[in-house]
Motif scaffolding. Structure first.
Motif, short mmCIF file in Angstrom:
data_model
loop_
_atom_site.label_atom_id
_atom_site.label_comp_id
_atom_site.label_asym_id
_atom_site.label_seq_id
_atom_site.Cartn_x
_atom_site.Cartn_y
_atom_site.Cartn_z
N ASP A 119 0.84 -1.21 0.00
CA ASP A 119 0.00 0.00 0.00
C ASP A 119 0.87 1.26 0.00
O ASP A 119 0.58 2.22 -0.71
CB ASP A 119 -0.94 0.03 1.21
N ALA A 120 1.94 1.25 0.80
CA ALA A 120 2.84 2.41 0.86
C ALA A 120 3.50 2.63 -0.50
O ALA A 120 3.60 3.76 -0.97
CB ALA A 120 3.91 2.19 1.94
N LYS A 121 3.90 1.53 -1.15
CA LYS A 121 4.51 1.63 -2.49
C LYS A 121 3.51 2.21 -3.48
O LYS A 121 3.83 3.13 -4.23
CB LYS A 121 5.00 0.26 -2.97
N ASN A 122 2.29 1.68 -3.46
CA ASN A 122 1.27 2.14 -4.42
C ASN A 122 0.90 3.60 -4.18
O ASN A 122 0.72 4.37 -5.13
CB ASN A 122 0.03 1.24 -4.34
N GLN A 123 0.78 3.99 -2.91
CA GLN A 123 0.48 5.39 -2.57
C GLN A 123 1.62 6.29 -3.05
O GLN A 123 1.39 7.35 -3.62
CB GLN A 123 0.27 5.52 -1.06
N GLY A 124 2.86 5.86 -2.81
CA GLY A 124 4.02 6.62 -3.27
C GLY A 124 4.04 6.78 -4.78
O GLY A 124 4.27 7.86 -5.31
N ASN A 125 3.74 5.67 -5.49
CA ASN A 125 3.72 5.71 -6.96
C ASN A 125 2.64 6.68 -7.45
O ASN A 125 2.86 7.44 -8.40
CB ASN A 125 3.47 4.32 -7.55
N SER A 126 1.48 6.64 -6.82
CA SER A 126 0.37 7.50 -7.21
C SER A 126 0.73 8.97 -7.01
O SER A 126 0.51 9.81 -7.90
CB SER A 126 -0.86 7.12 -6.38
N LEU A 127 1.31 9.29 -5.87
CA LEU A 127 1.71 10.67 -5.58
C LEU A 127 2.82 11.12 -6.53
O LEU A 127 2.84 12.27 -6.97
CB LEU A 127 2.17 10.80 -4.12
N PHE A 128 3.74 10.20 -6.86
CA PHE A 128 4.82 10.52 -7.80
C PHE A 128 4.22 10.93 -9.14
O PHE A 128 4.61 11.94 -9.73
CB PHE A 128 5.76 9.32 -7.98
N GLY B 67 3.07 14.29 -9.30
CA GLY B 67 4.09 15.31 -9.11
C GLY B 67 4.28 15.74 -7.66
O GLY B 67 4.97 16.72 -7.39
N SER B 68 3.67 15.03 -6.71
CA SER B 68 3.82 15.35 -5.28
C SER B 68 5.05 14.64 -4.73
O SER B 68 4.95 13.62 -4.05
CB SER B 68 2.57 14.91 -4.50
N LEU B 69 6.23 15.19 -5.04
CA LEU B 69 7.48 14.48 -4.76
C LEU B 69 7.77 14.34 -3.27
O LEU B 69 8.15 13.26 -2.81
CB LEU B 69 8.64 15.16 -5.48
N ASP B 70 7.60 15.41 -2.49
CA ASP B 70 7.89 15.31 -1.05
C ASP B 70 6.98 14.28 -0.40
O ASP B 70 7.42 13.47 0.42
CB ASP B 70 7.70 16.67 -0.36
N GLU B 71 5.71 14.31 -0.78
CA GLU B 71 4.73 13.39 -0.20
C GLU B 71 5.03 11.94 -0.62
O GLU B 71 4.94 11.03 0.18
CB GLU B 71 3.33 13.82 -0.65
#
Length: 145
Positions: A10-19, A22-26
């Motif tokens: 879930d953390a990976k998928n959330q990170g990929n989605s934010l990436f 363009g939400s790089l810090d998040e």
């Protein structure tokens, strides 16, 4: 976050989605949460390739932020977990090039080209190798008097 393999996914998928938004810090925060979960010993069954991808993906966010040293470090950690993570090798070559570590960058990009011999999948690596070779040539050229 669930303290489980699913929580790490879930953390990976959330990170990929934010990436991708363009939400790089998040996205860095989410990849870091996944890494923390994988390393906290609260979750036992995290495959090393997933753990490696978290570092590799976080390194890509660092590259987008021009945080070259952090990107290089994350790529090395990704490769310690999974030596066959070609994206991590390529991203480390990019980071090392930007850090002026041309010899290391060249070794990495040559590894990528060995792993991806098909010209349709390695254009960026071929281009990067050209830049690295040029930089090494300039570095070794005697300075004009």
């Amino acid at each position: 976050l669930e303290h489980s393999k699913k929580g790490v996914e879930d953390a990976k998928n959330q990170g990929n989605s934010l990436f991708s938004q363009g939400s790089l810090d998040e996205c860095v925060r989410w990849f870091s949460k996944g890494i923390w979960l994988a390393e906290s010993k609260k979750v036992q069954d995290v495959p090393s390739d997933l753990h490696s991808i978290l570092y590799s993906n976080r390194s890509f966010a660092h590259i987008k932020q021009k945080k070259w040293a952090e990107a290089e470090e994350d790529c090395s950690k990704a490769l310690a977990l999974n030596a066959k993570n070609t994206k991590a090798v390529y991203r480390r070559a990019m980071a090392r090039f930007e850090l002026g570590k041309f010899e290391g960058a060249k070794a990495d990009v040559e590894q990528v080209l060995k792993d991806l011999p098909d010209p349709s999948s390695n254009k960026e690596a071929v281009d990067l190798k050209g830049k690295i070779v040029d930089a090494l040539a300039k570095k070794s050229a005697p300075a004009a008097a």
